[in-house]
Write a protein that holds these residues in place. Structure first.
Motif, PDB file in Angstrom:
ATOM      1  N   ARG A  34       0.833  -1.210   0.000  1.00 11.63           N
ATOM      2  CA  ARG A  34       0.000   0.000   0.000  1.00 11.63           C
ATOM      3  C   ARG A  34       0.860   1.249   0.000  1.00 11.63           C
ATOM      4  O   ARG A  34       0.512   2.246  -0.645  1.00 11.63           O
ATOM      5  CB  ARG A  34      -0.953   0.027   1.206  1.00 11.63           C
ATOM      6  N   SER A  35       1.981   1.229   0.709  1.00 19.19           N
ATOM      7  CA  SER A  35       2.877   2.382   0.726  1.00 19.19           C
ATOM      8  C   SER A  35       3.402   2.669  -0.670  1.00 19.19           C
ATOM      9  O   SER A  35       3.436   3.823  -1.113  1.00 19.19           O
ATOM     10  CB  SER A  35       4.064   2.123   1.663  1.00 19.19           C
ATOM     11  N   TYR A  36       3.803   1.619  -1.364  1.00 15.46           N
ATOM     12  CA  TYR A  36       4.302   1.802  -2.722  1.00 15.46           C
ATOM     13  C   TYR A  36       3.224   2.392  -3.623  1.00 15.46           C
ATOM     14  O   TYR A  36       3.476   3.352  -4.350  1.00 15.46           O
ATOM     15  CB  TYR A  36       4.807   0.482  -3.326  1.00 15.46           C
ATOM     16  N   TYR A  37       2.031   1.816  -3.581  1.00 19.12           N
ATOM     17  CA  TYR A  37       0.996   2.286  -4.495  1.00 19.12           C
ATOM     18  C   TYR A  37       0.554   3.715  -4.195  1.00 19.12           C
ATOM     19  O   TYR A  37       0.176   4.449  -5.106  1.00 19.12           O
ATOM     20  CB  TYR A  37      -0.187   1.315  -4.534  1.00 19.12           C
ATOM     21  N   ALA A  38       0.635   4.138  -2.952  1.00 18.29           N
ATOM     22  CA  ALA A  38       0.339   5.542  -2.632  1.00 18.29           C
ATOM     23  C   ALA A  38       1.320   6.449  -3.368  1.00 18.29           C
ATOM     24  O   ALA A  38       0.925   7.397  -4.054  1.00 18.29           O
ATOM     25  CB  ALA A  38       0.426   5.776  -1.124  1.00 18.29           C
ATOM     26  N   ALA A  39       2.607   6.148  -3.254  1.00 18.12           N
ATOM     27  CA  ALA A  39       3.640   6.978  -3.885  1.00 18.12           C
ATOM     28  C   ALA A  39       3.577   6.877  -5.408  1.00 18.12           C
ATOM     29  O   ALA A  39       3.661   7.892  -6.108  1.00 18.12           O
ATOM     30  CB  ALA A  39       5.017   6.560  -3.378  1.00 18.12           C
ATOM     31  N   PHE A  40       3.417   5.669  -5.924  1.00 15.95           N
ATOM     32  CA  PHE A  40       3.362   5.463  -7.369  1.00 15.95           C
ATOM     33  C   PHE A  40       2.198   6.233  -7.998  1.00 15.95           C
ATOM     34  O   PHE A  40       2.378   6.954  -8.987  1.00 15.95           O
ATOM     35  CB  PHE A  40       3.244   3.963  -7.677  1.00 15.95           C
ATOM     36  N   CYS A  41       1.019   6.091  -7.436  1.00 21.33           N
ATOM     37  CA  CYS A  41      -0.162   6.753  -8.024  1.00 21.33           C
ATOM     38  C   CYS A  41      -0.090   8.269  -7.881  1.00 21.33           C
ATOM     39  O   CYS A  41      -0.510   9.000  -8.786  1.00 21.33           O
ATOM     40  CB  CYS A  41      -1.446   6.204  -7.408  1.00 21.33           C
ATOM     41  N   MET A  42       0.460   8.745  -6.778  1.00 16.04           N
ATOM     42  CA  MET A  42       0.622  10.189  -6.627  1.00 16.04           C
ATOM     43  C   MET A  42       1.633  10.728  -7.641  1.00 16.04           C
ATOM     44  O   MET A  42       1.432  11.801  -8.209  1.00 16.04           O
ATOM     45  CB  MET A  42       1.045  10.536  -5.196  1.00 16.04           C
ATOM     46  N   PHE A  48       0.731  13.637 -14.786  1.00 16.20           N
ATOM     47  CA  PHE A  48      -0.415  13.947 -15.642  1.00 16.20           C
ATOM     48  C   PHE A  48      -0.875  15.397 -15.438  1.00 16.20           C
ATOM     49  O   PHE A  48      -1.117  16.124 -16.398  1.00 16.20           O
ATOM     50  CB  PHE A  48      -1.576  12.989 -15.384  1.00 16.20           C
ATOM     51  N   GLU A  49      -0.973  15.818 -14.185  1.00 11.47           N
ATOM     52  CA  GLU A  49      -1.438  17.181 -13.894  1.00 11.47           C
ATOM     53  C   GLU A  49      -0.457  18.248 -14.377  1.00 11.47           C
ATOM     54  O   GLU A  49      -0.867  19.287 -14.875  1.00 11.47           O
ATOM     55  CB  GLU A  49      -1.666  17.340 -12.384  1.00 11.47           C
ATOM     56  N   ASN A  56      -0.536   4.772 -18.295  1.00 16.55           N
ATOM     57  CA  ASN A  56      -1.529   3.785 -17.884  1.00 16.55           C
ATOM     58  C   ASN A  56      -1.246   2.385 -18.397  1.00 16.55           C
ATOM     59  O   ASN A  56      -2.049   1.493 -18.206  1.00 16.55           O
ATOM     60  CB  ASN A  56      -2.935   4.207 -18.347  1.00 16.55           C
ATOM     61  N   SER A  57      -0.123   2.184 -19.038  1.00 18.27           N
ATOM     62  CA  SER A  57       0.185   0.860 -19.578  1.00 18.27           C
ATOM     63  C   SER A  57       0.718  -0.041 -18.466  1.00 18.27           C
ATOM     64  O   SER A  57       1.003   0.402 -17.356  1.00 18.27           O
ATOM     65  CB  SER A  57       1.225   0.979 -20.686  1.00 18.27           C
ATOM     66  N   GLY A  58       0.882  -1.295 -18.808  1.00 16.20           N
ATOM     67  CA  GLY A  58       1.458  -2.238 -17.858  1.00 16.20           C
ATOM     68  C   GLY A  58       2.878  -1.880 -17.474  1.00 16.20           C
ATOM     69  O   GLY A  58       3.364  -2.280 -16.425  1.00 16.20           O
ATOM     70  N   GLY A  59       3.558  -1.121 -18.305  1.00 14.92           N
ATOM     71  CA  GLY A  59       4.924  -0.710 -18.012  1.00 14.92           C
ATOM     72  C   GLY A  59       5.019   0.616 -17.283  1.00 14.92           C
ATOM     73  O   GLY A  59       6.104   1.188 -17.182  1.00 14.92           O
ATOM     74  N   ALA A  60       3.905   1.102 -16.784  1.00  8.43           N
ATOM     75  CA  ALA A  60       3.877   2.428 -16.152  1.00  8.43           C
ATOM     76  C   ALA A  60       4.841   2.537 -14.981  1.00  8.43           C
ATOM     77  O   ALA A  60       5.428   3.599 -14.767  1.00  8.43           O
ATOM     78  CB  ALA A  60       2.466   2.772 -15.701  1.00  8.43           C
ATOM     79  N   HIS A  61       5.027   1.460 -14.237  1.00  9.13           N
ATOM     80  CA  HIS A  61       5.913   1.519 -13.066  1.00  9.13           C
ATOM     81  C   HIS A  61       7.331   1.903 -13.490  1.00  9.13           C
ATOM     82  O   HIS A  61       7.957   2.758 -12.877  1.00  9.13           O
ATOM     83  CB  HIS A  61       5.917   0.176 -12.332  1.00  9.13           C
ATOM     84  N   THR A  62       7.805   1.299 -14.551  1.00  9.17           N
ATOM     85  CA  THR A  62       9.137   1.611 -15.076  1.00  9.17           C
ATOM     86  C   THR A  62       9.129   2.924 -15.836  1.00  9.17           C
ATOM     87  O   THR A  62      10.045   3.742 -15.689  1.00  9.17           O
ATOM     88  CB  THR A  62       9.614   0.475 -16.003  1.00  9.17           C
ATOM     89  N   ASP A  63       8.099   3.153 -16.641  1.00  5.22           N
ATOM     90  CA  ASP A  63       8.037   4.356 -17.486  1.00  5.22           C
ATOM     91  C   ASP A  63       8.034   5.645 -16.664  1.00  5.22           C
ATOM     92  O   ASP A  63       8.678   6.625 -17.040  1.00  5.22           O
ATOM     93  CB  ASP A  63       6.806   4.312 -18.379  1.00  5.22           C
ATOM     94  N   ILE A  64       7.333   5.652 -15.556  1.00  7.70           N
ATOM     95  CA  ILE A  64       7.291   6.846 -14.703  1.00  7.70           C
ATOM     96  C   ILE A  64       8.675   7.134 -14.148  1.00  7.70           C
ATOM     97  O   ILE A  64       9.142   8.281 -14.155  1.00  7.70           O
ATOM     98  CB  ILE A  64       6.249   6.679 -13.579  1.00  7.70           C
ATOM     99  N   ARG A  65       9.358   6.097 -13.673  1.00  7.60           N
ATOM    100  CA  ARG A  65      10.710   6.304 -13.142  1.00  7.60           C
ATOM    101  C   ARG A  65      11.659   6.793 -14.228  1.00  7.60           C
ATOM    102  O   ARG A  65      12.444   7.718 -13.995  1.00  7.60           O
ATOM    103  CB  ARG A  65      11.235   5.016 -12.502  1.00  7.60           C
ATOM    104  N   LYS A  66      11.593   6.203 -15.411  1.00  7.01           N
ATOM    105  CA  LYS A  66      12.450   6.644 -16.523  1.00  7.01           C
ATOM    106  C   LYS A  66      12.173   8.096 -16.873  1.00  7.01           C
ATOM    107  O   LYS A  66      13.101   8.885 -17.095  1.00  7.01           O
ATOM    108  CB  LYS A  66      12.210   5.771 -17.757  1.00  7.01           C
ATOM    109  N   HIS A  67      10.904   8.459 -16.928  1.00  9.84           N
ATOM    110  CA  HIS A  67      10.518   9.829 -17.262  1.00  9.84           C
ATOM    111  C   HIS A  67      11.075  10.807 -16.233  1.00  9.84           C
ATOM    112  O   HIS A  67      11.643  11.847 -16.597  1.00  9.84           O
ATOM    113  CB  HIS A  67       8.989   9.934 -17.336  1.00  9.84           C
ATOM    114  N   MET A  68      10.927  10.495 -14.968  1.00  5.16           N
ATOM    115  CA  MET A  68      11.402  11.400 -13.916  1.00  5.16           C
ATOM    116  C   MET A  68      12.920  11.430 -13.859  1.00  5.16           C
ATOM    117  O   MET A  68      13.517  12.467 -13.564  1.00  5.16           O
ATOM    118  CB  MET A  68      10.803  11.007 -12.567  1.00  5.16           C
ATOM    119  N   ARG A  69      13.557  10.326 -14.165  1.00  9.46           N
ATOM    120  CA  ARG A  69      15.013  10.263 -14.143  1.00  9.46           C
ATOM    121  C   ARG A  69      15.631  11.148 -15.224  1.00  9.46           C
ATOM    122  O   ARG A  69      16.752  11.637 -15.064  1.00  9.46           O
ATOM    123  CB  ARG A  69      15.470   8.811 -14.331  1.00  9.46           C
ATOM    124  N   LYS A  70      14.916  11.369 -16.325  1.00  9.40           N
ATOM    125  CA  LYS A  70      15.424  12.201 -17.426  1.00  9.40           C
ATOM    126  C   LYS A  70      15.277  13.698 -17.154  1.00  9.40           C
ATOM    127  O   LYS A  70      15.786  14.515 -17.903  1.00  9.40           O
ATOM    128  CB  LYS A  70      14.676  11.869 -18.721  1.00  9.40           C
TER     129      LYS A  70
END
Length: 128
Positions: A34-42, A48-49, A56-70
């Motif tokens: 639950r802790s992970y999903y709180a941070a991930f969804c936020m 998005f905001e 929203n794809s199945g790879g969103a967990h990795t894609d979000i990190r890659k996006h923020m890392r860039k």
């Protein structure tokens, strides 16, 4: 819209009642997840905001990190690294039969709660 940060309250509740109710290890494992999903969804909603990018794809967990890392923003890069660590702990909690030798599921859960709160604080600082 659901406030995903409320999952941290659920995570804290599960960690606090773990020894008193139901199965202790199951509570700690669920708390970590639950802790992970709180941070991930936020983080997903923040992107998005602020940037109108929808992960929203199945790879969103990795894609979000890659996006923020860039990003040129140090806080976003730090969040990406924290999400990676938190995601790894969530995988251990959700899939591994044995979490990590002498590191207890309680230790992992408490670390996950702390890290998730830190990520949320950093996401809020990006909005200011």
């Amino acid at each position: 819209m659901f406030d995903w940060s409320k999952l941290i309250e659920v995570a804290e509740h599960l960690a606090n009642v773990a020894a008193k109710q139901c199965n202790e290890e199951a509570c700690y494992r669920s708390s970590t997840s639950r802790s992970y999903y709180a941070a991930f969804c936020m983080a997903k909603n923040y992107i998005f905001e602020s940037e109108k990018i929808n992960f929203n794809s199945g790879g969103a967990h990795t894609d979000i990190r890659k996006h923020m890392r860039k990003s040129d923003n140090e806080t976003k890069r730090r969040i990406a690294n924290q999400l990676k660590d938190l995601h790894y702990d969530r995988i251990k909690a959700d899939y591994w039969n044995e979490c990590n030798g002498n590191v207890t599921t309680r230790t992992i859960a408490m670390k996950a709660i702390t890290m998730s709160k830190k990520i949320l604080d950093e996401l809020h600082s990006l909005k200011d």
